[in-house]
Scaffold this motif. Structure first.
Motif, PDB file in Angstrom:
ATOM      1  N   ALA A 162      -9.364  -3.001  -7.116  1.00 25.09           N
ATOM      2  CA  ALA A 162      -8.126  -3.623  -7.605  1.00 25.09           C
ATOM      3  C   ALA A 162      -7.623  -4.587  -6.533  1.00 25.09           C
ATOM      4  O   ALA A 162      -6.866  -4.192  -5.650  1.00 25.09           O
ATOM      5  N   ASN A 166      -1.106  -2.926  -4.455  1.00 25.16           N
ATOM      6  CA  ASN A 166      -0.020  -2.963  -3.492  1.00 25.16           C
ATOM      7  C   ASN A 166       0.395  -1.536  -3.152  1.00 25.16           C
ATOM      8  O   ASN A 166       0.821  -0.813  -4.037  1.00 25.16           O
ATOM      9  N   PRO A 167       0.244  -1.085  -1.917  1.00 27.78           N
ATOM     10  CA  PRO A 167      -0.290  -1.798  -0.747  1.00 27.78           C
ATOM     11  C   PRO A 167      -1.813  -1.978  -0.833  1.00 27.78           C
ATOM     12  O   PRO A 167      -2.497  -1.178  -1.474  1.00 27.78           O
ATOM     13  N   GLU A 169      -4.087  -2.173   1.881  1.00 34.17           N
ATOM     14  CA  GLU A 169      -4.960  -1.544   2.887  1.00 34.17           C
ATOM     15  C   GLU A 169      -5.651  -0.259   2.419  1.00 34.17           C
ATOM     16  O   GLU A 169      -6.859  -0.111   2.626  1.00 34.17           O
ATOM     17  N   PRO A 170      -4.934   0.688   1.781  1.00 32.35           N
ATOM     18  CA  PRO A 170      -5.649   1.899   1.322  1.00 32.35           C
ATOM     19  C   PRO A 170      -6.726   1.571   0.289  1.00 32.35           C
ATOM     20  O   PRO A 170      -7.795   2.196   0.280  1.00 32.35           O
ATOM     21  N   GLU A 171      -6.450   0.595  -0.576  1.00 31.68           N
ATOM     22  CA  GLU A 171      -7.430   0.180  -1.580  1.00 31.68           C
ATOM     23  C   GLU A 171      -8.630  -0.475  -0.896  1.00 31.68           C
ATOM     24  O   GLU A 171      -9.777  -0.259  -1.278  1.00 31.68           O
ATOM     25  N   MET A 173      -9.753   0.185   2.076  1.00 29.01           N
ATOM     26  CA  MET A 173     -10.562   1.254   2.673  1.00 29.01           C
ATOM     27  C   MET A 173     -11.449   1.899   1.622  1.00 29.01           C
ATOM     28  O   MET A 173     -12.613   2.203   1.882  1.00 29.01           O
ATOM     29  N   LYS A 174     -10.878   2.117   0.447  1.00 29.60           N
ATOM     30  CA  LYS A 174     -11.650   2.767  -0.608  1.00 29.60           C
ATOM     31  C   LYS A 174     -12.785   1.851  -1.070  1.00 29.60           C
ATOM     32  O   LYS A 174     -13.904   2.307  -1.316  1.00 29.60           O
ATOM     33  N   PRO A 232       2.438  -0.123 -14.718  1.00 29.72           N
ATOM     34  CA  PRO A 232       2.785  -0.283 -13.303  1.00 29.72           C
ATOM     35  C   PRO A 232       1.746  -1.141 -12.582  1.00 29.72           C
ATOM     36  O   PRO A 232       0.546  -0.985 -12.828  1.00 29.72           O
ATOM     37  N   GLY A 233       2.232  -2.017 -11.733  1.00 24.32           N
ATOM     38  CA  GLY A 233       1.316  -2.811 -10.916  1.00 24.32           C
ATOM     39  C   GLY A 233       0.856  -4.097 -11.574  1.00 24.32           C
ATOM     40  O   GLY A 233       0.247  -4.940 -10.922  1.00 24.32           O
ATOM     41  N   HIS A 235       1.521  -7.681 -12.977  1.00 21.82           N
ATOM     42  CA  HIS A 235       2.536  -8.738 -12.886  1.00 21.82           C
ATOM     43  C   HIS A 235       1.985 -10.016 -13.502  1.00 21.82           C
ATOM     44  O   HIS A 235       1.359 -10.816 -12.817  1.00 21.82           O
TER      45      HIS A 235
ATOM     46  N   ASN B 157     -10.775  10.634  -1.391  1.00 18.08           N
ATOM     47  CA  ASN B 157     -11.189   9.443  -0.641  1.00 18.08           C
ATOM     48  C   ASN B 157     -10.240   8.258  -0.773  1.00 18.08           C
ATOM     49  O   ASN B 157     -10.659   7.124  -0.622  1.00 18.08           O
ATOM     50  N   PRO B 159      -6.555   6.340  -2.721  1.00 13.57           N
ATOM     51  CA  PRO B 159      -5.829   6.216  -3.990  1.00 13.57           C
ATOM     52  C   PRO B 159      -6.726   5.744  -5.126  1.00 13.57           C
ATOM     53  O   PRO B 159      -7.739   5.095  -4.891  1.00 13.57           O
ATOM     54  N   ALA B 164       0.633   1.747  -8.115  1.00 14.68           N
ATOM     55  CA  ALA B 164       1.364   0.522  -8.432  1.00 14.68           C
ATOM     56  C   ALA B 164       2.577   0.416  -7.537  1.00 14.68           C
ATOM     57  O   ALA B 164       3.464   1.266  -7.603  1.00 14.68           O
ATOM     58  N   ASP B 165       2.578  -0.617  -6.715  1.00 13.27           N
ATOM     59  CA  ASP B 165       3.676  -0.802  -5.767  1.00 13.27           C
ATOM     60  C   ASP B 165       3.955   0.504  -5.010  1.00 13.27           C
ATOM     61  O   ASP B 165       5.108   0.891  -4.826  1.00 13.27           O
ATOM     62  N   TYR B 182      -1.809   7.351   4.062  1.00 11.49           N
ATOM     63  CA  TYR B 182      -2.156   6.135   4.810  1.00 11.49           C
ATOM     64  C   TYR B 182      -1.049   5.777   5.803  1.00 11.49           C
ATOM     65  O   TYR B 182      -1.310   5.552   6.987  1.00 11.49           O
ATOM     66  N   MET B 194      -9.129   8.400   7.591  1.00 11.05           N
ATOM     67  CA  MET B 194      -9.110   7.988   6.182  1.00 11.05           C
ATOM     68  C   MET B 194     -10.314   7.104   5.850  1.00 11.05           C
ATOM     69  O   MET B 194     -10.745   7.032   4.710  1.00 11.05           O
TER      70      MET B 194
END
Lengths: 291, 230
Positions: A162, A166-167, A169-171, A173-174, A232-233, A235, B157, B159, B164-165, B182, B194
């Motif tokens: 995705a 938002n945010p 960074e975690p996405e 990493m995944k 959600p998310g 826009h 592992n 999200p 969403a936001d 995180y 992580m």
């Protein structure tokens, strides 16, 4: 050595590929599904078959992938982690390979609370990263416990990212974990901000994976407003909504917008993945309009 | 703390059909704090059952109803318990099971509550699920925020695509557990935890029923849990 899928070959050859989504029926009558497949045949490289999308129970994505093969349409078998434990996951993956499926897309899966069986147990025995790794393990000729398989798979492994999360960074990493686990192509969630997507794409180049940008057909201004309000998310930019509102035929306008996005992607990306939710004839129009 | 909520009275009445005398057990521990099994709730249940023609022959509120010795003590000293047609327990499932195991096989023991979760207590009367009791603690890698407990999908592992936001797609009023993990790991300079790919959960550690035997028969080499190695 088995022949690679058309999707893999075309992406490796540097061709801009187009994939689209087909949703299995809510019963055993496959006539409409087959009709949609025939409509898309020759227009797209491969068709994604969704797996109880939005947690609504439908004919299995594995069975529908096999039906597509019979029609001469190459499937991307979508598999979520929601409905099966690791035994069922592995055995369905082997089943798909034995039936001739060559592309697979690993997803987490929408939670059951979105769907029509809200009282169901949500399984998630594996997550999407572990699912990618599991497929890679089967490709290497072993099952998850390290036992040698009598006949391995050799799937072209895909996953989802995705780029507008938002945010981010975690996405991110995944995404990198999915690459590390063995994903070789990515189909993205719907793009609404092309500049943001382009930045993601440029950042992904170093991982040497193929990226297909997700294009969602907006059928009307109402749909766009609904998405903004309820999903959600998501826009959808005001300029796009204005364009839809001002149009005589809003669906035609939506097709134009999607075609424009596909043309944009052609300039820098590896491909486009069109999600038209039941509007397969519009997919054909988008592709023709995009040239 | 174990959180409980009251069952619908009509379900309890249906289970008591044909019975006349009833004994009640509450619990002075978790259920008391949840306002489901303390003195007040025992009084209310007594009134509700009496009103509907049952005879409540007595009640106890052990310090902890999941403690067999405490329940046994009541059964020994209060003869009216054994003679009651049925026992209704206002405690968590472990409390109900404890009473049912102490009672004669012929005496029906009926739960009055639903057990819901193991909580952290923010303050009196505000409970949040704290631990899924999965059998193998992952908090060591997740900065004290549990993905099994706080992520509806229990992902290990990171999200899902539904974040969403920063909020969870399943409950848009709750922040995504993985976004919180995180943020906290970043704050602690431990983001490498992580970035590491986590293997699938070993579900064999949670095979039910679980037990821990620190003393007595079967303790020693098997102590800890009921897991049997393959």
């Amino acid at each position: 050595m088995t022949e690679k899928s058309k999707l893999q070959k075309e992406l490796n050859a540097g061709k801009f590929v187009i994939t689209a989504e087909i949703c299995p029926p809510r019963g055993t009558d496959t006539s409409v599904f087959i009709e949609k497949a025939r409509l898309l045949k020759g227009k797209i490289t491969s068709a994604n078959v969704t797996d109880n999308q939005r947690a609504v129970m439908r004919l299995s994505s594995l069975a529908c992938s096999a039906l597509l093969l019979k029609e001469g349409v190459e499937p991307v078998f979508q598999m979520t982690c929601r409905d099966r434990n690791r035994l069922a996951i592995q055995s369905d993956i082997l089943g798909a390979w034995a039936l001739g499926v060559r592309n697979i897309l690993a997803l987490t899966g929408d939670h059951v609370s979105f769907g029509d069986h809200r009282d169901a147990k949500a399984v998630y025995d594996l997550d999407s990263v572990q699912l990618v790794e599991t497929i890679a393990t089967l490709n290497a000729g072993k099952n998850m416990k390290g036992t040698e398989l009598r006949g391995a798979t050799d799937f072209f492994i895909g996953a989802v990212v995705a780029p507008e999360a938002n945010p981010w960074e975690p996405e991110e990493m995944k995404f990198e974990k999915k690459v590390g686990a063995g994903a070789r192509f990515f189909q993205t969630q719907a793009i609404f901000d092309m500049d943001k997507f382009k930045r993601f794409f440029e950042g992904s180049v170093k991982f040497n994976v193929k990226v297909l940008g997700g294009i969602l057909l907006l059928k009307s201004a109402n749909m766009a407003n609904f998405l903004n309000k309820n999903v959600p998310g998501v826009h959808v930019p005001p300029s796009v909504i204005d364009e839809l509102t001002g149009a005589k035929d809003q669906l035609e306008a939506g097709i134009k917008i999607a075609a424009r996005q596909v043309r944009e992607l052609k300039k820098f990306c590896h491909g486009a993945h069109i999600m038209a939710i039941g509007q397969e004839e519009s997919v054909v129009k988008i592709i023709e309009e995009a040239g | 703390m174990i959180i409980t909520k009251k069952k619908d009275l009509k379900d309890i009445l249906a289970a008591l059909e044909g019975k006349k005398t009833v004994y009640l057990f509450g619990c002075d521990s978790c259920a008391e704090q949840c306002a489901t099994g303390g003195e007040k709730e025992i009084k209310e249940m007594t009134a509700a059952l009496t009103e509907r023609g049952f005879e409540v022959v007595g009640s106890s509120i052990p310090e902890e109803t999941c403690y067999r010795q405490l329940v046994l003590k009541d059964y020994k000293h209060k003869k009216e318990i054994e003679s009651a047609d049925a026992v209704v327990v206002l405690a968590c499932g472990a409390g109900v099971r404890t009473v049912a195991d102490v009672a004669k096989e012929s005496q029906p023991v009926i739960p009055a509550l639903d057990s819901t979760f193991l909580a952290t207590v923010e303050r009196v009367g505000r409970f949040f699920e704290g631990c899924a009791l999965c059998g193998e603690c992952v908090l060591i890698d997740t900065a004290g925020i549990c993905p099994h407990t706080e992520c509806p999908k229990g992902l290990l592992n990171g999200p899902c695509g539904g974040v969403a936001d920063g909020m969870c797609e399943v409950d848009v009023t709750s922040p995504c557990a993985w976004v919180r993990i995180y943020n906290r790991l970043k704050e602690q300079g431990r983001l490498h935890l992580m970035k590491r790919r986590k293997p699938p959960k070993d579900n064999s550690v949670g095979v039910r029923p679980r037990k821990t035997l620190l003393r007595g028969e079967g303790s020693g080499h098997e102590a800890g849990h009921g897991r049997k190695k393959q």
